[in-house]
Design a protein around this motif. Sequence first.
Motif, PDB file in Angstrom:
ATOM      1  N   PRO A  30     -66.629  35.467 -40.785  1.00 29.01           N
ATOM      2  CA  PRO A  30     -65.443  35.409 -41.615  1.00 29.01           C
ATOM      3  C   PRO A  30     -64.546  34.251 -41.192  1.00 29.01           C
ATOM      4  CG  PRO A  30     -65.397  37.347 -40.177  1.00 29.01           C
ATOM      5  CD  PRO A  30     -66.694  36.650 -39.960  1.00 29.01           C
ATOM      6  N   GLY A  60     -62.415  36.175 -47.322  1.00 23.62           N
ATOM      7  CA  GLY A  60     -61.655  37.417 -47.201  1.00 23.62           C
ATOM      8  C   GLY A  60     -60.600  37.527 -48.287  1.00 23.62           C
ATOM      9  N   TYR A 125     -57.928  36.356 -41.994  1.00 25.26           N
ATOM     10  CA  TYR A 125     -58.265  36.071 -40.593  1.00 25.26           C
ATOM     11  C   TYR A 125     -57.375  34.988 -40.005  1.00 25.26           C
ATOM     12  CZ  TYR A 125     -62.260  38.848 -41.886  1.00 25.26           C
ATOM     13  OH  TYR A 125     -63.055  39.856 -42.340  1.00 25.26           O
TER      14      TYR A 125
END
Length: 179
Positions: A30, A60, A125
């Motif tokens: 990610p 994401g 993230y």
Amino acid sequence: MRPLRCCRRRGAIVGTVTLCLAAGWALQTPGGVSLTVPQPNINATVAQNILLSVEYFCRGIATVEWKHVSSWGTTKIVEWKSGNYINVSTVYKDRVNTFENGSIQLLNVGMRDAGYYFVTVTEEYGTNSYGTIVLNVYVSAILICFMWLCNKSLHLFRKRTHKLTASTTEEIELETIEC
């Protein structure tokens, strides 16, 4: 002694396979967001609706935030999270539309809307991507002519009202004297 050819070939194959696996792992982890601004300079006229177009991609969930910077200061326009909430500033409440690709539409632009528009896309993230759009707002020639015409009409109306008031006063005075 000379090394065997098959060992060299195996080493190259193992190295290539390792490199491919590492690249595949890096692509699956990610993180990362990309942002495209197809039209970084926009010219508009007063009262026009304009689209501040961007497009982002991330793995994401992203948060999109737009700010306006001009000589009057910095104003946060809107912030939203994909599929969740939309937080529009009170100044722009009835003047902005948001789109899933990160774009916004400003309705009925005025001279104060001219300036720099900064968009920040933040992936869940923590990765950020930034974009800038410059908006120039002009007054159209038709609008200037209309404003001039309105100003002249108002000026003529005031002159006639003043003359009417003066003549009415004289008539009232004449009627009073006759009695």
